[in-house]
Write a protein that holds these residues in place. Structure first.
Motif, PDB file in Angstrom:
ATOM      1  N   THR A   1      27.448  92.682  45.892  1.00  0.00           N
ATOM      2  CA  THR A   1      28.545  92.506  44.926  1.00  0.00           C
ATOM      3  C   THR A   1      28.007  92.230  43.474  1.00  0.00           C
ATOM      4  OG1 THR A   1      28.542  89.658  45.651  1.00  0.00           O
ATOM      5  CG2 THR A   1      28.600  91.440  47.534  1.00  0.00           C
ATOM      6  N   TYR A   2      29.250  92.228  43.051  1.00  0.00           N
ATOM      7  CA  TYR A   2      30.597  91.560  42.042  1.00  0.00           C
ATOM      8  C   TYR A   2      31.388  90.802  41.759  1.00  0.00           C
ATOM      9  CZ  TYR A   2      32.654  91.713  37.313  1.00  0.00           C
ATOM     10  OH  TYR A   2      33.183  91.203  36.126  1.00  0.00           O
ATOM     11  N   LYS A   3      31.119  89.683  41.848  1.00  0.00           N
ATOM     12  CA  LYS A   3      32.799  88.435  42.144  1.00  0.00           C
ATOM     13  C   LYS A   3      33.087  88.430  43.942  1.00  0.00           C
ATOM     14  CE  LYS A   3      34.008  87.646  37.752  1.00  0.00           C
ATOM     15  NZ  LYS A   3      35.087  88.232  36.917  1.00  0.00           N
ATOM     16  N   GLY A   4      31.644  88.140  44.164  1.00  0.00           N
ATOM     17  CA  GLY A   4      32.644  88.763  46.199  1.00  0.00           C
ATOM     18  C   GLY A   4      32.510  90.048  46.418  1.00  0.00           C
ATOM     19  N   VAL A   5      32.766  90.998  45.760  1.00  0.00           N
ATOM     20  CA  VAL A   5      33.122  92.082  45.983  1.00  0.00           C
ATOM     21  C   VAL A   5      31.771  93.291  46.299  1.00  0.00           C
ATOM     22  CG1 VAL A   5      34.444  94.281  45.526  1.00  0.00           C
ATOM     23  CG2 VAL A   5      35.173  91.670  45.423  1.00  0.00           C
ATOM     24  N   LEU A   6      31.488  93.597  47.666  1.00  0.00           N
ATOM     25  CA  LEU A   6      31.039  95.103  47.541  1.00  0.00           C
ATOM     26  C   LEU A   6      30.542  96.170  47.034  1.00  0.00           C
ATOM     27  CD1 LEU A   6      30.581  95.013  51.794  1.00  0.00           C
ATOM     28  CD2 LEU A   6      29.518  93.198  50.402  1.00  0.00           C
ATOM     29  N   TRP A   7      29.120  95.981  46.297  1.00  0.00           N
ATOM     30  CA  TRP A   7      28.777  97.371  45.954  1.00  0.00           C
ATOM     31  C   TRP A   7      28.550  98.679  46.518  1.00  0.00           C
ATOM     32  CZ3 TRP A   7      23.812  96.477  41.774  1.00  0.00           C
ATOM     33  CH2 TRP A   7      24.241  95.428  40.841  1.00  0.00           C
ATOM     34  N   THR A   8      28.910  99.609  46.643  1.00  0.00           N
ATOM     35  CA  THR A   8      29.089 100.631  48.132  1.00  0.00           C
ATOM     36  C   THR A   8      28.650 101.687  47.013  1.00  0.00           C
ATOM     37  OG1 THR A   8      31.895 101.335  47.149  1.00  0.00           O
ATOM     38  CG2 THR A   8      31.085  99.492  49.205  1.00  0.00           C
ATOM     39  N   VAL A   9      28.476 102.788  47.705  1.00  0.00           N
ATOM     40  CA  VAL A   9      27.577 104.682  47.381  1.00  0.00           C
ATOM     41  C   VAL A   9      27.828 105.474  48.973  1.00  0.00           C
ATOM     42  CG1 VAL A   9      26.383 105.805  46.799  1.00  0.00           C
ATOM     43  CG2 VAL A   9      25.614 103.814  46.128  1.00  0.00           C
ATOM     44  N   ASN A  10      28.987 106.078  48.195  1.00  0.00           N
ATOM     45  CA  ASN A  10      29.927 107.141  49.478  1.00  0.00           C
ATOM     46  C   ASN A  10      30.254 106.002  50.588  1.00  0.00           C
ATOM     47  OD1 ASN A  10      29.166 109.598  47.906  1.00  0.00           O
ATOM     48  ND2 ASN A  10      27.117 108.794  48.457  1.00  0.00           N
ATOM     49  N   GLY A  11      31.384 104.900  49.968  1.00  0.00           N
ATOM     50  CA  GLY A  11      32.132 104.025  51.364  1.00  0.00           C
ATOM     51  C   GLY A  11      30.623 102.711  51.245  1.00  0.00           C
ATOM     52  N   GLN A  12      29.828 103.160  51.503  1.00  0.00           N
ATOM     53  CA  GLN A  12      28.626 102.334  52.220  1.00  0.00           C
ATOM     54  C   GLN A  12      28.280 101.146  50.911  1.00  0.00           C
ATOM     55  OE1 GLN A  12      28.026 102.815  55.470  1.00  0.00           O
ATOM     56  NE2 GLN A  12      29.577 104.132  55.164  1.00  0.00           N
ATOM     57  N   PRO A  13      27.506 100.067  51.265  1.00  0.00           N
ATOM     58  CA  PRO A  13      27.138  98.696  50.846  1.00  0.00           C
ATOM     59  C   PRO A  13      25.138  99.111  50.062  1.00  0.00           C
ATOM     60  CG  PRO A  13      26.698  98.485  53.676  1.00  0.00           C
ATOM     61  CD  PRO A  13      27.776  99.200  53.011  1.00  0.00           C
ATOM     62  N   VAL A  14      25.276  98.951  49.216  1.00  0.00           N
ATOM     63  CA  VAL A  14      23.984  99.027  48.258  1.00  0.00           C
ATOM     64  C   VAL A  14      23.800  97.375  49.206  1.00  0.00           C
ATOM     65  CG1 VAL A  14      23.241  98.537  46.574  1.00  0.00           C
ATOM     66  CG2 VAL A  14      24.757  99.769  46.288  1.00  0.00           C
ATOM     67  N   THR A  15      21.522  97.502  49.322  1.00  0.00           N
ATOM     68  CA  THR A  15      21.541  95.940  49.707  1.00  0.00           C
ATOM     69  C   THR A  15      20.016  96.418  49.448  1.00  0.00           C
ATOM     70  OG1 THR A  15      20.333  97.132  51.693  1.00  0.00           O
ATOM     71  CG2 THR A  15      22.748  96.530  52.059  1.00  0.00           C
ATOM     72  N   SER A  16      19.633  95.095  49.667  1.00  0.00           N
ATOM     73  CA  SER A  16      18.143  93.879  49.432  1.00  0.00           C
ATOM     74  C   SER A  16      17.395  94.169  50.689  1.00  0.00           C
ATOM     75  CB  SER A  16      17.955  92.689  49.097  1.00  0.00           C
ATOM     76  OG  SER A  16      18.821  91.616  49.839  1.00  0.00           O
ATOM     77  N   GLN A  17      15.790  94.275  50.691  1.00  0.00           N
ATOM     78  CA  GLN A  17      15.555  94.195  51.600  1.00  0.00           C
ATOM     79  C   GLN A  17      14.798  92.795  52.660  1.00  0.00           C
ATOM     80  OE1 GLN A  17      13.841  95.815  48.930  1.00  0.00           O
ATOM     81  NE2 GLN A  17      15.125  97.728  49.799  1.00  0.00           N
ATOM     82  N   THR A  18      14.395  91.878  52.325  1.00  0.00           N
ATOM     83  CA  THR A  18      14.737  90.444  52.446  1.00  0.00           C
ATOM     84  C   THR A  18      15.943  89.836  51.724  1.00  0.00           C
ATOM     85  OG1 THR A  18      12.688  90.293  51.813  1.00  0.00           O
ATOM     86  CG2 THR A  18      12.494  91.024  53.765  1.00  0.00           C
ATOM     87  N   LEU A  19      16.070  89.694  50.630  1.00  0.00           N
ATOM     88  CA  LEU A  19      16.804  88.406  49.881  1.00  0.00           C
ATOM     89  C   LEU A  19      18.094  87.863  50.162  1.00  0.00           C
ATOM     90  CD1 LEU A  19      14.480  88.517  47.144  1.00  0.00           C
ATOM     91  CD2 LEU A  19      14.377  86.974  47.997  1.00  0.00           C
ATOM     92  N   VAL A  20      18.159  87.241  50.472  1.00  0.00           N
ATOM     93  CA  VAL A  20      19.894  87.249  50.385  1.00  0.00           C
ATOM     94  C   VAL A  20      20.009  85.376  48.986  1.00  0.00           C
ATOM     95  CG1 VAL A  20      19.867  87.575  52.702  1.00  0.00           C
ATOM     96  CG2 VAL A  20      19.586  85.443  52.391  1.00  0.00           C
ATOM     97  N   GLY A  21      21.155  85.582  49.370  1.00  0.00           N
ATOM     98  CA  GLY A  21      21.831  84.776  48.048  1.00  0.00           C
ATOM     99  C   GLY A  21      21.621  84.757  46.806  1.00  0.00           C
ATOM    100  N   VAL A  22      20.965  85.609  46.725  1.00  0.00           N
ATOM    101  CA  VAL A  22      19.852  85.880  44.652  1.00  0.00           C
ATOM    102  C   VAL A  22      20.825  86.377  43.466  1.00  0.00           C
ATOM    103  CG1 VAL A  22      17.643  84.814  46.059  1.00  0.00           C
ATOM    104  CG2 VAL A  22      18.814  87.755  45.459  1.00  0.00           C
ATOM    105  N   GLN A  23      20.505  86.393  42.446  1.00  0.00           N
ATOM    106  CA  GLN A  23      20.583  87.387  41.743  1.00  0.00           C
ATOM    107  C   GLN A  23      20.346  88.701  41.432  1.00  0.00           C
ATOM    108  OE1 GLN A  23      23.214  84.167  40.402  1.00  0.00           O
ATOM    109  NE2 GLN A  23      23.412  86.402  38.845  1.00  0.00           N
ATOM    110  N   ILE A  24      21.450  89.336  41.033  1.00  0.00           N
ATOM    111  CA  ILE A  24      20.296  91.171  40.613  1.00  0.00           C
ATOM    112  C   ILE A  24      20.516  91.339  39.492  1.00  0.00           C
ATOM    113  CG2 ILE A  24      21.521  93.688  40.970  1.00  0.00           C
ATOM    114  CD1 ILE A  24      23.238  92.526  43.223  1.00  0.00           C
ATOM    115  N   LYS A  25      19.225  91.770  38.653  1.00  0.00           N
ATOM    116  CA  LYS A  25      19.035  91.833  37.268  1.00  0.00           C
ATOM    117  C   LYS A  25      18.110  93.198  37.070  1.00  0.00           C
ATOM    118  CE  LYS A  25      18.041  86.577  36.917  1.00  0.00           C
ATOM    119  NZ  LYS A  25      16.568  85.935  36.799  1.00  0.00           N
TER     120      LYS A  25
END
Length: 297
Positions: free
Chosen positions: A273-297
């Motif tokens: 997310t960016y400011k709580g809004v989802l990142w999407t590719v072709n309308g579907q979300p970008v995801t991590s494998q297991t991590l939640v509530g962390v920074q994207i760097k």
């Protein structure tokens, strides 16, 4: 004010006086010639005559100067150009001319400079560059899907991978990532990832890195962010509400990525997310494998 008739009379008298002086000069010359021809016998008589002629000549000159002065005064009074202005004995006409010439030349030069000097064109308002008037948000980041074809350890750095990444461009990019202690080398091969493509290229231990792999990150664990299934190299990452208008290359001095970084996060459902809004590719979300509530760097 003197009339034109008076001026004409004065001019006539001045001319007549000049002619008379010339006549006396001729007579003196004749007397001298006669004196030389007659010898010493008539010398006294001729000398007396010469003296007399000289006196007359002197008187006439005085009269001429007087009439010239009157004529000049009349011309000045009538606003006419003065032709007979007397020259003072202590003035040197040549010197006056010499001094006047440079002044005239200078005036001409100044006029020429002024004539040649082009007029300054009005200053055009500088166009504001895109990076200056575009909001600083995720729309400035060129986030795309990339295919990590292969990766190997950096020959001069044990903690770095050198990756060859296909971004749907003419040729793949070389990217350096500090992922050796977090992700095994075999897991770096032939995998899809999200890549930040408009960072300024920089050398890392002698090899130029041309982009950055985006990862969910903690001090103990790092995971590569994964695009949705079916994504292709070069597919764009979109964030609703933010116009995608990336800079050709991020200016490090502007610190645009650094300004956006605190708001790049994985939410509680492993979605980017960016400011709580989802990142999407072709309308579907970008995801991590297991991590939640962390920074994207």
């Amino acid at each position: 004010m003197a009339s034109a008739e008076v001026i004409a009379k004065l001019e006539t008298k001045a001319v007549a006086a000049e002619k008379l002086i010339e006549l006396l000069r001729q007579q003196i010359s004749q007397v001298k010639a006669a004196q030389a021809g007659q010898g010493n016998g008539g010398g006294a008589a001729f000398s007396q005559e010469i003296v007399q002629l000289r006196e007359e000549n002197s008187n006439l000159k005085s009269d001429v100067e007087t009439w010239k002065a009157k004529l000049s005064a009349a011309e000045v009074t009538n606003g006419k150009k003065v032709f007979c202005a007397p020259i003072k004995s202590d003035e040197n006409p040549k010197e006056v001319k010499a001094e006047a010439t440079p002044v005239a030349a200078t005036d001409k030069k100044e006029k020429k400079v002024k004539a040649d000097k082009p007029e300054k064109a009005p200053k055009e308002k500088k166009e504001v560059k895109k990076e200056d008037d575009t909001p600083v948000d995720i729309g400035r980041l060129d986030l795309r899907v990339g295919h990590i074809r292969k990766a190997s350890k950096h020959p001069d750095a044990d903690s770095l991978y050198v990756e060859e990444i296909d971004l749907g461009e003419e040729k793949p990019r070389t990217v350096i990532s500090g992922l050796v202690k977090f992700i095994p080398e075999e897991e770096m091969q032939d995998r899809m990832a999200i890549i930040l493509c408009n960072l300024k290229p920089s050398k890392m231990r002698g090899i130029m890195s041309e982009a950055m792999v985006m990862c969910a990150s903690t001090p103990e664990k790092v995971e590569i962010m994964a695009p949705p299934a079916g994504s292709k190299p070069g597919d764009l990452v979109q964030v609703d509400g933010y116009n995608r208008n990336p800079d050709a290359q991020l200016n490090p001095k502007k610190k645009i990525f650094e300004a956006c970084a605190p708001d790049l996060k994985v939410n509680d459902t492993k979605q980017a997310t960016y400011k709580g809004v989802l990142w999407t590719v072709n309308g579907q979300p970008v995801t991590s494998q297991t991590l939640v509530g962390v920074q994207i760097k």
